[in-house]
Each structure stands twice: as C-alpha cells, then as structure tokens.
Design a protein around this motif. Structure first.
Motif, mmCIF file in Angstrom:
data_model
loop_
_atom_site.group_PDB
_atom_site.id
_atom_site.type_symbol
_atom_site.label_atom_id
_atom_site.label_comp_id
_atom_site.label_asym_id
_atom_site.label_seq_id
_atom_site.Cartn_x
_atom_site.Cartn_y
_atom_site.Cartn_z
ATOM 1 N N ALA A 1 7.135 10.527 5.044
ATOM 2 C CA ALA A 1 6.713 9.135 5.233
ATOM 3 C C ALA A 1 5.681 8.734 4.177
ATOM 4 C CB ALA A 1 6.155 8.939 6.639
ATOM 5 N N ARG B 1 0.985 0.697 9.381
ATOM 6 C CA ARG B 1 0.839 0.892 10.831
ATOM 7 C C ARG B 1 1.783 1.991 11.333
ATOM 8 N NH1 ARG B 1 1.685 -4.731 10.840
ATOM 9 N NH2 ARG B 1 -0.287 -5.785 10.471
ATOM 10 N N ASP B 2 3.005 2.005 10.795
ATOM 11 C CA ASP B 2 3.952 3.057 11.182
ATOM 12 C C ASP B 2 3.426 4.438 10.779
ATOM 13 O OD1 ASP B 2 5.702 1.216 12.306
ATOM 14 O OD2 ASP B 2 7.036 1.168 10.550
ATOM 15 N N ARG C 1 0.742 5.404 13.268
ATOM 16 C CA ARG C 1 1.343 5.850 14.534
ATOM 17 C C ARG C 1 1.916 7.262 14.398
ATOM 18 N NH1 ARG C 1 3.697 0.520 13.963
ATOM 19 N NH2 ARG C 1 2.445 -0.936 15.166
ATOM 20 N N LEU C 2 2.605 7.512 13.287
ATOM 21 C CA LEU C 2 3.191 8.830 13.070
ATOM 22 C C LEU C 2 2.111 9.899 12.934
ATOM 23 C CD1 LEU C 2 5.685 10.592 12.623
ATOM 24 C CD2 LEU C 2 5.614 9.937 10.187
ATOM 25 N N GLU D 1 3.027 -3.353 7.937
ATOM 26 C CA GLU D 1 3.764 -2.711 9.023
ATOM 27 C C GLU D 1 4.083 -1.258 8.679
ATOM 28 O OE1 GLU D 1 5.053 -2.087 12.692
ATOM 29 O OE2 GLU D 1 3.962 -3.853 11.997
ATOM 30 N N SER D 2 4.360 -0.989 7.421
ATOM 31 C CA SER D 2 4.612 0.386 6.996
ATOM 32 C C SER D 2 3.363 1.254 7.182
ATOM 33 C CB SER D 2 5.070 0.395 5.534
ATOM 34 O OG SER D 2 5.330 1.714 5.123
#
Length: 164
Positions: free
Chosen positions: A10, A103-104, A107-108, A100-101
C-alpha cells in the motif's frame, strides 16, 4: 519494525499516487501557461514539486524500515482544462482522491498494528486537510471572480508569490 506485506504494498501504491499527482499538477501548470497565466502556472509547478517531496517521505520511511520502495505504472493525465476554475476543480478532485488514499493507509496501519507508520500518516492527514482547504479557498475565489479579467490577473499575481 520491518515494514512488509499488505502495508508495504500500500505504501508503494501511495508513492506511485504521489508521483502521479506531481504529473497532474505539472499538466495543470502547462494548461495555465497556455492561458497566459504565469502566476497560476507557477503555483501548479510548485504544487508538482511538493508532491515529489511527499513521495520521497514515503520512500524514506520504507527504506528506514527495511522495505523496498517501488514505483508502479504512472500514465500521463489526459487533463485538458480551458479555465482557471476548471484547473482548480481538477486539483481539488485529485486532492480528495489522495486524501482518501491516506485515510485508507491509516486504517490499514491500525488494522495491521503498525504503530511505527502512524506519525508519518498523521503528518499526511494534516497535510491533506491543509491541501484541500487551500485549493478549495482558491477555487472559491476563482468562482467569485467569474472570469473577470482584472480579477484573474490579480489572482495570477497573488499566486505568483508562492515559493517552491
């Protein structure tokens, strides 16, 4: 703690996205050069340079943690805008995608229990809030100007003051 697995993948995707963002901003600078707005074009060039710094932050974080950064495929954007508001709307849309990326990633990192990534990601979350606010404010001002030549020239002059 070594960075590996899904989170390392990621992070590599984010490096690619940051480099793609630089390309988007460079194209927007070209579009503004075509409209003879050198100050706006310079603002977008400075933004393109900032995106390279963002990619470098992820690269450094990965190498510091024993991971192997890798740049994925980056295609040139098919961006063509003919107005200043079109350019800043494209910019805002792209910043929202990057936000948003991030934030992802956050979260990950939490799901993976990778607390070592949290300080970096916190910095990026704050940065993205600032980026969206800045671009949103400029877009609001462009809309107020409503293609008035004097207003556009004044905004062009103000944005020319941005340092890389």
């Amino acid at each position: 703690m070594e960075l590996k697995g899904k989170l390392a993948d990621a992070f590599n995707d984010q490096i690619t996205l940051e480099l793609a963002a630089s390309t988007v901003y460079r194209q927007l600078a070209i579009e503004m050069d075509v409209l003879s707005l050198p100050g706006v074009a310079g603002w977008f060039r400075a933004q393109a340079a900032e995106e390279l710094v963002h990619a470098e932050k992820f690269i450094t974080h990965m190498t510091d943690r024993g991971a192997h950064p890798a740049i994925g495929d980056i295609s040139a954007p098919a961006l063509r805008v003919s107005t200043v508001d079109g350019a800043f709307q494209a910019s805002l849309d792209h910043e929202k995608k990057v936000s948003e990326s991030i934030r992802d990633l956050y979260r990950l990192a939490h799901n993976e229990g990778d607390i070592d990534s949290v300080p970096l990601l916190n910095w990026f979350i704050e940065e993205q809030v600032e980026e969206e606010a800045t671009v949103g404010e400029i877009l609001d001002r462009v809309k107020m100007i409503n293609n008035d030549g004097n207003g556009l020239l004044r905004l062009d002059s103000e944005l020319a003051a941005r340092q890389v």
